[in-house]
Design an enzyme around this catalytic site. Structure first.
Site, short mmCIF file in Angstrom:
data_model
loop_
_atom_site.label_atom_id
_atom_site.label_comp_id
_atom_site.label_asym_id
_atom_site.label_seq_id
_atom_site.Cartn_x
_atom_site.Cartn_y
_atom_site.Cartn_z
N GLU A 10 -26.82 32.38 66.43
CA GLU A 10 -26.11 33.47 67.10
C GLU A 10 -26.31 34.79 66.37
OE1 GLU A 10 -22.17 32.60 68.60
OE2 GLU A 10 -21.44 34.48 67.76
N THR A 42 -23.98 38.01 71.05
CA THR A 42 -22.56 38.19 71.42
C THR A 42 -22.38 39.41 72.32
OG1 THR A 42 -22.07 39.48 69.45
CG2 THR A 42 -21.74 37.10 69.30
N ARG A 100 -13.86 34.30 77.85
CA ARG A 100 -12.87 35.31 78.22
C ARG A 100 -13.16 36.57 77.42
NH1 ARG A 100 -7.20 34.03 76.17
NH2 ARG A 100 -7.66 35.43 74.46
N ALA A 145 -2.90 29.49 72.11
CA ALA A 145 -2.47 28.25 72.78
C ALA A 145 -0.98 27.99 72.54
CB ALA A 145 -3.28 27.07 72.27
N LYS A 158 -12.26 24.57 82.18
CA LYS A 158 -13.57 25.24 82.14
C LYS A 158 -14.68 24.23 82.43
CE LYS A 158 -13.01 27.08 77.87
NZ LYS A 158 -13.09 27.97 76.70
N GLN A 169 -15.61 27.09 67.92
CA GLN A 169 -15.31 28.06 66.87
C GLN A 169 -15.67 27.39 65.55
OE1 GLN A 169 -15.23 30.88 65.62
NE2 GLN A 169 -13.51 31.66 66.83
N ARG A 265 -28.32 37.43 59.68
CA ARG A 265 -29.01 37.18 58.40
C ARG A 265 -29.72 35.83 58.49
NH1 ARG A 265 -25.80 39.34 53.75
NH2 ARG A 265 -24.73 41.13 54.59
P1 FAD Z 1 -10.38 30.89 77.42
O1 FAD Z 1 -11.01 29.56 77.40
O2 FAD Z 1 -10.16 31.55 78.71
O3 FAD Z 1 -8.98 30.84 76.68
C1 FAD Z 1 -8.86 30.44 75.32
C2 FAD Z 1 -7.47 29.88 75.12
O4 FAD Z 1 -6.48 30.87 75.45
C3 FAD Z 1 -7.18 28.68 76.00
O5 FAD Z 1 -7.70 27.50 75.43
C4 FAD Z 1 -5.68 28.75 76.05
O6 FAD Z 1 -5.13 28.19 74.88
C5 FAD Z 1 -5.40 30.24 76.09
N1 FAD Z 1 -5.29 30.69 77.49
C6 FAD Z 1 -6.30 31.08 78.32
N2 FAD Z 1 -5.82 31.39 79.54
C7 FAD Z 1 -4.48 31.21 79.47
C8 FAD Z 1 -3.42 31.37 80.41
N3 FAD Z 1 -3.65 31.78 81.66
N4 FAD Z 1 -2.16 31.10 80.00
C9 FAD Z 1 -1.90 30.67 78.72
N5 FAD Z 1 -2.88 30.49 77.80
C10 FAD Z 1 -4.14 30.76 78.17
N6 FAD Z 1 -15.61 36.95 71.68
C11 FAD Z 1 -16.19 38.09 72.09
O7 FAD Z 1 -15.49 39.09 72.30
N7 FAD Z 1 -17.55 38.18 72.29
C12 FAD Z 1 -18.36 37.10 72.09
O8 FAD Z 1 -19.58 37.19 72.29
C13 FAD Z 1 -17.78 35.86 71.66
N8 FAD Z 1 -18.53 34.76 71.48
C14 FAD Z 1 -17.93 33.57 71.14
C15 FAD Z 1 -18.72 32.41 71.02
C16 FAD Z 1 -18.15 31.20 70.69
C17 FAD Z 1 -19.01 29.96 70.60
C18 FAD Z 1 -16.74 31.12 70.44
C19 FAD Z 1 -16.10 29.81 70.05
C20 FAD Z 1 -15.94 32.26 70.56
C21 FAD Z 1 -16.52 33.49 70.91
N9 FAD Z 1 -15.76 34.66 71.08
C22 FAD Z 1 -16.37 35.83 71.47
C23 FAD Z 1 -14.32 34.64 70.85
C24 FAD Z 1 -13.57 34.38 72.18
O9 FAD Z 1 -13.88 35.38 73.12
C25 FAD Z 1 -12.08 34.39 71.88
O10 FAD Z 1 -11.73 33.24 71.14
C26 FAD Z 1 -11.21 34.60 73.09
O11 FAD Z 1 -9.89 34.90 72.60
C27 FAD Z 1 -11.10 33.37 73.99
O12 FAD Z 1 -12.22 33.20 74.74
P2 FAD Z 1 -12.44 31.83 75.59
O13 FAD Z 1 -13.67 32.01 76.36
O14 FAD Z 1 -12.34 30.68 74.69
O15 FAD Z 1 -11.16 31.94 76.52
#
Ligand code: FAD
Length: 278
Positions: A10, A42, A100, A145, A158, A169, A265
């Site tokens: 990444e 990202t 998200r 969560a 999802k 993560q 890096r």
């Molecule tokens: P989701 O799966 O939509 O939600 C994550 C969690 O939030 C859920 O499991 C749940 O606990 C809670 N949640 C979601 N919806 C609700 C709801 N309606 N009500 C109550 N709780 C809810 N961030 C960036 O900005 N840019 C990136 O490029 C990026 N890349 C990433 C790559 C990886 C592999 C990982 C693991 C994370 C990355 N992130 C990135 C961070 C990620 O965007 C954040 O962790 C974000 O807060 C959640 O994204 P998600 O897609 O997991 O969200």
């Protein structure tokens, strides 16, 4: 030498064209020698790196590499999202990391209005099976969560919406991954859950980034790194050995792949991958 499991790397998008050129020529080219499945790039909070992500991904593809953009809805409407998807498909992208996304501070839209499930659904509706869809997963539980069960339920939603595989993560406790694999299987989730791995180069940076994303840095590890703080070489050697050992444990637990958060890096990641292959 071959990798014991598929690996991917990444990057974050460089700020400008010279930065992109340096990333491709000096970092991606070196890491590509390790035989990755793909590079991912990202996407900044709320879409703030939209162009940068697109340019880095197309630059990598033009250089002959497989590249996948991270993408989130942010403040975009459906037309803007589908236009981005079409542009990616036209550029030869066949994999998207659907998220998200983290919101910039002061961002007004509802925190959960556009969660990753909605994006996965939208991509499948618009693009069918054109893209392999990756989603994020959290062995140590996402900070938003309400409970571990609720977090797993969001992950499952999802998957049910059409995700093909997940990337976790990063974490430094293999037990958390084992527990997450078991809970996912019990919930009927059968997609591959690739382990996210963050090589360690600097204690201060590690603590800062880990606080932001609620990844746990074990107390003993912080102390061990603090003891080595003034010795760059010793820190690097210790960290490479520690992360190599973690990766070996994850592979033994059945990790179907390793995704390295490289922070643009190549040094530590290359040493770890070489150890795993050797
Ligand atoms: P989701 O799966 O939509 O939600 C994550 C969690 O939030 C859920 O499991 C749940 O606990 C809670 N949640 C979601 N919806 C609700 C709801 N309606 N009500 C109550 N709780 C809810 N961030 C960036 O900005 N840019 C990136 O490029 C990026 N890349 C990433 C790559 C990886 C592999 C990982 C693991 C994370 C990355 N992130 C990135 C961070 C990620 O965007 C954040 O962790 C974000 O807060 C959640 O994204 P998600 O897609 O997991 O969200």
């Amino acid at each position: 030498m071959s990798n014991p499991v598929p690996i991917s790397f990444e990057f974050f998008p460089p700020r400008d064209a010279p930065g992109r050129e340096r990333l491709i020529a000096n970092v991606a080219s070196k890491l590509n020698e390790l035989g990755p499945q793909f590079f991912s790039v990202t996407y900044g909070a709320g879409g703030t790196t939209r162009d940068g992500t697109h340019q880095a991904v197309t630059g990598l593809i033009d250089a002959g590499f497989q590249a996948a953009p991270h993408f989130s809805i942010g403040g975009d409407d459906a037309a803007e999202i589908t236009a981005t998807l079409d542009a990616y498909a036209a550029a030869g992208v066949n994999r998207i990391v659907a998220l998200r996304g983290d919101q910039p501070s002061g961002y007004s839209s509802s925190r959960f209005g556009h969660n990753a499930e909605a994006l996965v659904r939208l991509i499948r509706e618009h693009s069918g099976d054109k893209f392999h869809l990756e989603v994020a997963a959290y062995p140590e539980i996402h900070p938003d969560a309400q409970s571990a069960a609720a977090d797993l339920d969001f992950f499952k939603r999802k998957v049910d919406a059409g995700a093909d595989s997940a990337i976790t993560q990063y974490f430094y406790n293999a037990d958390a991954y084992e527990n997450f694999l078991e809970r996912s299987a019990a919930a009927g989730i059968s997609i591959p859950i690739v382990a996210g791995v963050m090589p360690i180069t600097n204690l201060e940076a590690l603590i800062r980034v880990s606080e932001k994303c609620s990844a746990e840095v074990p107390r003993w590890l912080r102390y061990a790194l603090a003891d080595l703080q003034d010795d760059e070489r010793a820190t690097a050697d210790f960290s490479v050995d520690f992360v190599t050992d973690l990766c070996e444990r994850l592979i033994a637990l059945g990790a179907p792949g390793l995704h390295f958060y490289t922070l643009n890096r190549w040094g530590a990641t290359t040493r770890i991958v070489a150890n795993l292959a050797g």
